[in-house]
Design a protein around this motif. Structure first.
Motif, PDB file in Angstrom:
ATOM      1  N   VAL A   1      16.258 -24.967  52.616  1.00 26.48           N
ATOM      2  CA  VAL A   1      15.092 -25.538  53.270  1.00 26.48           C
ATOM      3  C   VAL A   1      13.856 -24.902  52.667  1.00 26.48           C
ATOM      4  CG1 VAL A   1      15.132 -23.858  55.163  1.00 26.48           C
ATOM      5  CG2 VAL A   1      13.918 -26.019  55.458  1.00 26.48           C
ATOM      6  N   SER A   2      12.799 -25.693  52.487  1.00 25.19           N
ATOM      7  CA  SER A   2      11.532 -25.221  51.930  1.00 25.19           C
ATOM      8  C   SER A   2      10.405 -25.686  52.847  1.00 25.19           C
ATOM      9  CB  SER A   2      11.336 -25.788  50.519  1.00 25.19           C
ATOM     10  OG  SER A   2      10.060 -25.466  50.009  1.00 25.19           O
ATOM     11  N   ALA A   3       9.618 -24.728  53.338  1.00 27.99           N
ATOM     12  CA  ALA A   3       8.540 -25.057  54.285  1.00 27.99           C
ATOM     13  C   ALA A   3       7.660 -23.840  54.468  1.00 27.99           C
ATOM     14  CB  ALA A   3       9.131 -25.499  55.623  1.00 27.99           C
ATOM     15  N   ASP A   4       6.612 -23.980  55.281  1.00 32.25           N
ATOM     16  CA  ASP A   4       5.835 -22.793  55.627  1.00 32.25           C
ATOM     17  C   ASP A   4       6.787 -21.792  56.281  1.00 32.25           C
ATOM     18  OD1 ASP A   4       5.273 -22.705  58.812  1.00 32.25           O
ATOM     19  OD2 ASP A   4       5.461 -24.776  58.124  1.00 32.25           O
ATOM     20  N   GLN A   5       6.449 -20.520  56.201  1.00 27.60           N
ATOM     21  CA  GLN A   5       7.430 -19.478  56.519  1.00 27.60           C
ATOM     22  C   GLN A   5       7.968 -19.568  57.951  1.00 27.60           C
ATOM     23  OE1 GLN A   5       5.300 -15.930  55.535  1.00 27.60           O
ATOM     24  NE2 GLN A   5       3.981 -15.989  57.355  1.00 27.60           N
ATOM     25  N   ASP A   6       7.140 -19.903  58.919  1.00 24.67           N
ATOM     26  CA  ASP A   6       7.621 -19.985  60.300  1.00 24.67           C
ATOM     27  C   ASP A   6       8.557 -21.177  60.492  1.00 24.67           C
ATOM     28  OD1 ASP A   6       6.171 -17.724  60.964  1.00 24.67           O
ATOM     29  OD2 ASP A   6       4.464 -18.851  61.751  1.00 24.67           O
TER      30      ASP A   6
ATOM     31  N   ALA B   1      10.298 -22.737  58.115  1.00 23.96           N
ATOM     32  CA  ALA B   1      11.532 -22.515  57.363  1.00 23.96           C
ATOM     33  C   ALA B   1      12.490 -21.616  58.130  1.00 23.96           C
ATOM     34  CB  ALA B   1      11.211 -21.919  55.998  1.00 23.96           C
ATOM     35  N   ALA B   2      11.967 -20.551  58.727  1.00 23.86           N
ATOM     36  CA  ALA B   2      12.820 -19.634  59.488  1.00 23.86           C
ATOM     37  C   ALA B   2      13.401 -20.317  60.720  1.00 23.86           C
ATOM     38  CB  ALA B   2      12.026 -18.396  59.890  1.00 23.86           C
TER      39      ALA B   2
ATOM     40  N   GLY C   1       1.805 -18.551  54.168  1.00 21.42           N
ATOM     41  CA  GLY C   1       3.033 -18.142  53.510  1.00 21.42           C
ATOM     42  C   GLY C   1       3.992 -19.311  53.439  1.00 21.42           C
ATOM     43  N   TRP C   2       4.856 -19.281  52.466  1.00 21.12           N
ATOM     44  CA  TRP C   2       5.843 -20.333  52.264  1.00 21.12           C
ATOM     45  C   TRP C   2       7.185 -19.665  52.007  1.00 21.12           C
ATOM     46  CZ3 TRP C   2       4.279 -25.399  52.696  1.00 21.12           C
ATOM     47  CH2 TRP C   2       5.231 -26.388  52.409  1.00 21.12           C
ATOM     48  N   ALA C   3       8.265 -20.292  52.414  1.00 21.40           N
ATOM     49  CA  ALA C   3       9.571 -19.648  52.254  1.00 21.40           C
ATOM     50  C   ALA C   3      10.653 -20.664  51.960  1.00 21.40           C
ATOM     51  CB  ALA C   3       9.941 -18.867  53.519  1.00 21.40           C
ATOM     52  N   VAL C   4      11.664 -20.187  51.257  1.00 22.42           N
ATOM     53  CA  VAL C   4      12.895 -20.938  51.019  1.00 22.42           C
ATOM     54  C   VAL C   4      14.038 -20.152  51.641  1.00 22.42           C
ATOM     55  CG1 VAL C   4      14.517 -21.772  49.266  1.00 22.42           C
ATOM     56  CG2 VAL C   4      12.045 -22.001  48.895  1.00 22.42           C
TER      57      VAL C   4
END
Length: 295
Positions: free
Chosen positions: A104-109, A111-112, A279-282
């Motif tokens: 999954v790829s999205a803003d950090q919140d 995505a988590a 922030g962005w996270a995978v």
């Protein structure tokens, strides 16, 4: 109809027709989804396997769009910002339909939250992957003093060098992609305009690409400097050159992503006038196939 409902479609044009206003109201935060849709519009290639169709979705709340997602064949799921409850509802719906995602790829919140929900509903393990930062350009501040040389547009005669540098960039960031003369047109790198920074003797030493303008936003990507030329200010110079050209071409906003774990590049872009947006996270899942793509 429930007051809050996810609607799914395989029709990219229909999806954009329904969600375009929502996505364009915050084009910087939604630039990944907008960029994916623009890339699909440009390439217009049908999948070899008719079963491997993209899927898009939107959350409708009292007749208003509240969030969207996209999933391309063999890739992960990309999300606009969701609450924890919305992420859980989407994960339950997609797991029930049998979808499988490698990441999954999205803003950090978001995505988590989706990773936690997907772990519960799909029975997978989830591991935090790359962390990125989304930046938008404030006041462009080119490096002073500027390094020797100048920026110039990449031409057809530069194709071999360009493909080689894109191939090395992809390897550096962990993208599983084949880049050569046969595959180039089908990669995400082909749709961009590129600029080289070259020395006074004409030697190219760094490059930056720019995605097609969408919703008034230009995204700088990729930026690459071969090892032997790093640390001399060339990346900053070519990024400033591409950003200036984007503004001259009518962009209202210029954005880029950086790896959050690389303080040097983050500091460089901040000196150029880029301001952190989010922030962005995978998050990687144990099941699924296919390589990771940048946002």
């Amino acid at each position: 109809m429930r007051p809050d409902e996810w609607h799914l479609t395989e029709d990219a044009d229909g999806f954009l027709a329904r969600t375009g206003t929502f996505l364009r109201t915050r084009p910087v935060r939604h630039i990944v989804t907008l960029g994916v849709l623009e890339g699909l519009r440009i390439r217009r290639t049908a999948p070899d396997d008719p079963r491997a169709s993209p899927v898009f979705g939107w959350l409708e709340q009292a007749g208003e769009i509240g969030a969207t997602f996209y999933h391309l064949p063999s890739r992960g799921i990309g999300l606009t910002p969701l609450t924890t409850a919305q992420a859980d509802g989407l994960a339950a719906r997609l797991a029930g339909l049998g979808y499988v995602f490698p990441y999954v790829s999205a803003d950090q919140d978001t995505a988590a939250a989706f990773a936690a929900a997907w772990r519960r509903h799909a029975g997978v393990t989830a591991e935090a992957g790359v962390r990125l930062c989304l930046y938008r350009l404030g006041n462009l501040t080119p490096p002073q003093p500027a390094p020797a040389g100048r920026g110039r547009a990449v031409g057809e005669g530069d194709r071999e060098r360009l493909m080689g540098w894109c191939r090395r960039f992809a390897a550096d960031v962990g993208e599983d992609v084949t880049i050569d003369a046969d595959t180039w047109a089908g990669t995400r790198f082909a749709e961009k305009r590129y600029t080289f920074w070259e020395l006074p003797d004409g030697t190219p030493v760094s490059m930056a690409g720019r995605k097609p303008l969408v919703a008034g936003v230009a995204q700088v990507d990729p930026v690459y400097t071969p090892d032997r030329f790093r640390g001399r200010g060339f990346a900053g110079a070519v990024t400033a050159e591409v950003s200036r050209a984007a503004l001259a071409a009518g962009a209202r906003e210029v954005v880029l992503f950086t790896n959050a774990a690389h303080p040097t590049s983050n500091a460089l872009y901040q000196r150029l006038g880029f301001v952190r947006v989010s922030g962005w996270a995978v998050w990687d899942f144990a099941r699924g196939a296919g390589g990771r793509s940048r946002p």
